[in-house]
Design an enzyme around this catalytic site. Structure first.
Site, PDB file in Angstrom:
ATOM      1  N   HIS A 157     -24.872 -61.710   2.994  1.00  0.00           N
ATOM      2  CA  HIS A 157     -24.523 -62.713   3.738  1.00  0.00           C
ATOM      3  C   HIS A 157     -23.655 -61.841   4.942  1.00  0.00           C
ATOM      4  CE1 HIS A 157     -22.574 -66.496   5.346  1.00  0.00           C
ATOM      5  NE2 HIS A 157     -22.271 -66.501   4.379  1.00  0.00           N
ATOM      6  N   GLY A 162     -26.052 -68.956   4.885  1.00  0.00           N
ATOM      7  CA  GLY A 162     -26.664 -70.264   3.645  1.00  0.00           C
ATOM      8  C   GLY A 162     -28.066 -70.657   4.149  1.00  0.00           C
ATOM      9  N   THR A 261     -17.165 -88.735   7.199  1.00  0.00           N
ATOM     10  CA  THR A 261     -18.091 -88.017   6.547  1.00  0.00           C
ATOM     11  C   THR A 261     -18.126 -88.108   5.284  1.00  0.00           C
ATOM     12  OG1 THR A 261     -17.674 -86.095   6.695  1.00  0.00           O
ATOM     13  CG2 THR A 261     -19.485 -87.417   8.251  1.00  0.00           C
ATOM     14  N   ARG A 262     -18.419 -87.650   3.862  1.00  0.00           N
ATOM     15  CA  ARG A 262     -18.332 -87.458   2.912  1.00  0.00           C
ATOM     16  C   ARG A 262     -17.305 -86.342   3.552  1.00  0.00           C
ATOM     17  NH1 ARG A 262     -24.010 -86.077   0.142  1.00  0.00           N
ATOM     18  NH2 ARG A 262     -23.987 -85.640   2.405  1.00  0.00           N
ATOM     19  N   ASP A 293     -22.039 -75.079  10.626  1.00  0.00           N
ATOM     20  CA  ASP A 293     -23.295 -74.844  11.174  1.00  0.00           C
ATOM     21  C   ASP A 293     -23.437 -74.724  13.015  1.00  0.00           C
ATOM     22  OD1 ASP A 293     -26.058 -73.964  11.810  1.00  0.00           O
ATOM     23  OD2 ASP A 293     -26.943 -75.360   9.783  1.00  0.00           O
ATOM     24  N   ARG A 297     -24.831 -77.070  17.912  1.00  0.00           N
ATOM     25  CA  ARG A 297     -23.396 -77.025  18.689  1.00  0.00           C
ATOM     26  C   ARG A 297     -23.766 -76.273  19.965  1.00  0.00           C
ATOM     27  NH1 ARG A 297     -19.426 -79.945  15.751  1.00  0.00           N
ATOM     28  NH2 ARG A 297     -19.783 -80.292  13.578  1.00  0.00           N
ATOM     29  N   ASP A 313     -16.494 -69.592  11.667  1.00  0.00           N
ATOM     30  CA  ASP A 313     -15.671 -69.933   9.955  1.00  0.00           C
ATOM     31  C   ASP A 313     -14.277 -70.325  10.958  1.00  0.00           C
ATOM     32  OD1 ASP A 313     -16.253 -69.294   7.988  1.00  0.00           O
ATOM     33  OD2 ASP A 313     -16.220 -67.309   8.457  1.00  0.00           O
ATOM     34  N   SER A 386     -19.588 -76.794   3.021  1.00  0.00           N
ATOM     35  CA  SER A 386     -20.038 -77.700   2.778  1.00  0.00           C
ATOM     36  C   SER A 386     -21.647 -77.337   1.944  1.00  0.00           C
ATOM     37  CB  SER A 386     -19.876 -78.601   3.210  1.00  0.00           C
ATOM     38  OG  SER A 386     -21.564 -79.303   3.792  1.00  0.00           O
ATOM     39  N   ASP A 396     -39.258 -74.681  -6.960  1.00  0.00           N
ATOM     40  CA  ASP A 396     -39.926 -74.370  -8.087  1.00  0.00           C
ATOM     41  C   ASP A 396     -40.771 -73.278  -7.448  1.00  0.00           C
ATOM     42  OD1 ASP A 396     -42.692 -75.199  -9.342  1.00  0.00           O
ATOM     43  OD2 ASP A 396     -43.222 -76.771  -8.840  1.00  0.00           O
TER      44      ASP A 396
HETATM   45  N1  COA Z   1     -28.053 -83.407   7.130  1.00  0.00           N
HETATM   46  C1  COA Z   1     -27.294 -83.506   7.863  1.00  0.00           C
HETATM   47  N2  COA Z   1     -26.431 -84.994   8.395  1.00  0.00           N
HETATM   48  C2  COA Z   1     -27.293 -85.649   7.405  1.00  0.00           C
HETATM   49  C3  COA Z   1     -27.707 -85.614   6.374  1.00  0.00           C
HETATM   50  C4  COA Z   1     -28.588 -84.351   6.724  1.00  0.00           C
HETATM   51  N3  COA Z   1     -29.886 -84.193   4.875  1.00  0.00           N
HETATM   52  N4  COA Z   1     -28.146 -86.875   4.931  1.00  0.00           N
HETATM   53  C5  COA Z   1     -26.938 -87.431   6.211  1.00  0.00           C
HETATM   54  N5  COA Z   1     -26.713 -87.269   6.987  1.00  0.00           N
HETATM   55  C6  COA Z   1     -25.453 -87.328   7.911  1.00  0.00           C
HETATM   56  C7  COA Z   1     -24.798 -88.261   6.836  1.00  0.00           C
HETATM   57  O1  COA Z   1     -24.175 -89.768   7.979  1.00  0.00           O
HETATM   58  C8  COA Z   1     -23.611 -87.519   7.010  1.00  0.00           C
HETATM   59  O2  COA Z   1     -22.169 -88.495   6.702  1.00  0.00           O
HETATM   60  P1  COA Z   1     -22.356 -89.066   4.647  1.00  0.00           P
HETATM   61  O3  COA Z   1     -21.888 -87.662   4.365  1.00  0.00           O
HETATM   62  O4  COA Z   1     -20.728 -89.315   5.111  1.00  0.00           O
HETATM   63  O5  COA Z   1     -23.204 -89.638   4.574  1.00  0.00           O
HETATM   64  C9  COA Z   1     -23.471 -87.191   8.282  1.00  0.00           C
HETATM   65  O6  COA Z   1     -24.398 -86.974   8.543  1.00  0.00           O
HETATM   66  C10 COA Z   1     -22.944 -85.142   7.911  1.00  0.00           C
HETATM   67  O7  COA Z   1     -22.727 -84.776   9.455  1.00  0.00           O
HETATM   68  P2  COA Z   1     -22.680 -83.544   9.432  1.00  0.00           P
HETATM   69  O8  COA Z   1     -22.304 -82.715  10.731  1.00  0.00           O
HETATM   70  O9  COA Z   1     -22.417 -82.510   8.229  1.00  0.00           O
HETATM   71  O10 COA Z   1     -20.927 -83.462  10.004  1.00  0.00           O
HETATM   72  P3  COA Z   1     -19.704 -82.893   8.008  1.00  0.00           P
HETATM   73  O11 COA Z   1     -18.230 -83.669   8.632  1.00  0.00           O
HETATM   74  O12 COA Z   1     -20.791 -83.265   6.517  1.00  0.00           O
HETATM   75  O13 COA Z   1     -19.986 -81.763   7.830  1.00  0.00           O
HETATM   76  C11 COA Z   1     -19.627 -79.708   8.748  1.00  0.00           C
HETATM   77  C12 COA Z   1     -19.406 -81.109   8.221  1.00  0.00           C
HETATM   78  C13 COA Z   1     -18.831 -78.531   9.788  1.00  0.00           C
HETATM   79  C14 COA Z   1     -18.703 -78.852   7.147  1.00  0.00           C
HETATM   80  C15 COA Z   1     -21.235 -79.832   8.932  1.00  0.00           C
HETATM   81  O14 COA Z   1     -21.448 -79.641  10.610  1.00  0.00           O
HETATM   82  C16 COA Z   1     -21.711 -78.141   8.303  1.00  0.00           C
HETATM   83  O15 COA Z   1     -21.572 -77.904   9.607  1.00  0.00           O
HETATM   84  N6  COA Z   1     -22.757 -77.559   7.649  1.00  0.00           N
HETATM   85  C17 COA Z   1     -23.413 -76.822   7.041  1.00  0.00           C
HETATM   86  C18 COA Z   1     -22.575 -75.848   6.598  1.00  0.00           C
HETATM   87  C19 COA Z   1     -23.117 -74.273   5.832  1.00  0.00           C
HETATM   88  O16 COA Z   1     -23.901 -74.348   6.306  1.00  0.00           O
HETATM   89  N7  COA Z   1     -22.729 -74.231   4.655  1.00  0.00           N
HETATM   90  C20 COA Z   1     -22.837 -72.836   4.017  1.00  0.00           C
HETATM   91  C21 COA Z   1     -22.230 -71.449   4.650  1.00  0.00           C
HETATM   92  S1  COA Z   1     -22.822 -70.505   4.296  1.00  0.00           S
END
Ligand code: COA
Length: 452
Positions: A157, A162, A261-262, A293, A297, A313, A386, A396
């Site tokens: 890391h 990720g 969101t979820r 991520d 942004r 973070d 997340s 695969d």
């Molecule tokens: N990719 C992106 N957005 C998608 C998607 C996809 N494959 N499929 C659906 N979405 C849409 C959906 O509407 C989703 O809402 P839902 O979860 O209610 O269905 C929404 O986009 C999600 O948007 P997101 O900007 O990801 O917001 P979030 O509230 O779900 O998550 C964070 C917030 C901060 C966790 C997210 O923005 C983030 O940064 N995730 C990455 C984390 C990461 O890199 N993890 C590994 C760390 S090493």
């Protein structure tokens, strides 16, 4: 589980690659700078049983080719003072282990309940060795008696997050299948310096620089760090997820611009259940730590397939009492508030802060997850990462997609991952590590508190 190591290889890029030193970004050097484990299981296929090529040879050959593009991962990292690391692009190579087990895949029954036995199926990294000796990528192919196999992987890391790690895995698999590379990584270790804007925001608005909270009445987290932990993988069906969303997204409350969101509703639910299981007092301050991520942004967005750490973070905060007694949407709002703060200015100001510190070591987890130093998001805090939108499934290498993918072992209190269900059916998995004394209560609330 007993596993016999047959052979261990160091795999280097097939062609000569860039040699030199890259300065790692500050984000590479804070938080977890150890390796992140993942594991993939594959069924035996008749085609492969009849094939003259061995799986390990396929993996070795494709790995040596993919490392031409992902050459930083074939290097080593070393300390350079002030708790800072640098990356030596020296083509020393990655480690690939060939192993076998007398077990069959059918012995696993339900993989999710067996995460403790994954330990021997994922390469061991000895953090007591000098960091410069540790490969940045390690893989272990274990063959089972039934012909099925599993690939356990650990990726540093300190070099990639990720998104980048999964890009590497997907391209490795593509080359193993005999397909051409889809997209080379974008490598620019100076990306955060080129666009560096000095001191835009005052630092006191950055909650993420505060040390995690302690239990009320305690002056440190030493006692909490020492408590035994256990891991559970819990399942939420699509109906569960929809119920949590419905309860949080009350139509009459028009102050939210878009529905929660979820991630927001599930992490709010986890935070609430953890506060309850840990029996916090009302006034207990608590943090929820999570990774954002920043690729899209920052302005302009980072180039596609940027290789490195592009996660900030962030922290949401509340009193446990508020989380436990107020409706779920209150906690969702705390999380949304924290997410929405992270805009371009906030990101550069965060980087500026880390750059200004003479010593990063208090912010690093270097000795593995049971470290007595470094950030600790156990009781009374929680860290919910997340993987919901990460392409974690469908790896695969030519012998079909995995039948199971999991996050490997995590043994630090408060460590939690949210993953999509593997069937793309709207279900979700929550992999959580908590103190043994809190786990049963947590599970009880986790299911009981889902609104019907
Ligand atoms: N990719 C992106 N957005 C998608 C998607 C996809 N494959 N499929 C659906 N979405 C849409 C959906 O509407 C989703 O809402 P839902 O979860 O209610 O269905 C929404 O986009 C999600 O948007 P997101 O900007 O990801 O917001 P979030 O509230 O779900 O998550 C964070 C917030 C901060 C966790 C997210 O923005 C983030 O940064 N995730 C990455 C984390 C990461 O890199 N993890 C590994 C760390 S090493």
């Amino acid at each position: 589980m007993e596993v016999r190591i047959k052979c261990s290889y160091i795999v280097r890029p097939t062609n000569p690659t860039y040699k030199g030193v890259y300065q790692l970004s500050e984000w590479d050097q804070i938080g977890v700078i150890t390796h992140v484990p993942t594991i993939y299981f594959y069924k035996s296929s008749d085609e492969w049983v009849a094939s003259s090529k061995s799986m390990i040879d396929i993996l070795k050959e494709s790995l040596s080719r993919v490392l031409i593009y992902f050459y930083p991962l074939a290097g080593r990292i070393r300390w350079k003072g002030g708790g800072r690391l640098e990356l030596l692009c020296n083509g020393k190579g990655v480690k690939l282990i060939e192993a076998e087990s007398y077990k069959c895949l059918c012995d696993f029954d339900d993989f999710d309940s067996q995460t403790a036995v994954f330990e021997n199926l994922i390469p061991f990294v000895d953090y007591n060795k000098p960091i410069v000796e540790l490969p940045l990528v390690l893989g272990q192919l274990t063959k089972f008696r039934c012909g099925g196999v599993c690939l356990g992987v650990k990726i540093s890391h300190a070099v990639v997050d990720g998104q980048s790690a999964l890009h590497f895995m997907a391209e490795w698999a593509r080359l193993a299948r005999g397909e051409p590379l889809k997209m080379a990584p974008y490598i620019d270790p100076y990306i955060y310096q080129n666009q560096y804007l000095p001191k835009i925001l005052t630092r006191n608005i950055h909650i993420e620089f505060n040390p995690p909270q302690f239990l009320v009445g305690e002056e440190s987290n030493v006692k909490e760090r020492e408590k035994a932990t256990s891991v559970s993988i819990l399942h939420l069906t699509k109906v569960h997820v929809e119920s949590l969303k419905k309860a949080s997204n009350v139509k009459s409350e028009c102050h939210i611009r878009r529905p929660y969101t979820r991630y927001e509703v599930i992490s709010a639910h986890i935070w609430k259940c953890a506060c309850k299981a840990r029996k916090h007092v009302y006034e207990q301050p608590t943090y929820l730590d999570f990774s954002i991520d920043v690729r899209n942004r920052v302005h302009p967005p980072l180039p596609p397939k940027y290789l490195g750490n592009a996660i900030l973070d962030m922290v949401a905060s509340s009193k446990s009492g508020e989380i436990m007694t107020r409706p779920l949407r209150y906690t969702c709002a705390r999380i949304r508030e924290a997410i929405e703060k992270v805009n371009d200015e906030y990101i550069w100001s965060n980087i500026d802060f880390w750059k200004s510190l003479p010593d990063l070591s208090p912010f690093q987890d270097i000795h593995g997850l049971k470290s007595k130093e470094g950030p600790f998001y156990g009781n009374p805090n929680i860290g919910v990462i997340s993987w919901l939108t990460l392409p974690i499934y469908g790896l695969d290498f030519g012998w079909g997609k995995e039948i199971y993918m999991g996050p490997g072992t995590h043994d630090s209190d408060g460590d939690c991952l949210i993953l999509p269900g593997p069937m793309n059916d709207g279900s979700v998995k929550v992999a959580i590590c908590l103190q043994v004394g809190h786990m049963d209560e947590f599970k009880k609330y986790f299911y009981e508190d889902i609104p019907t």
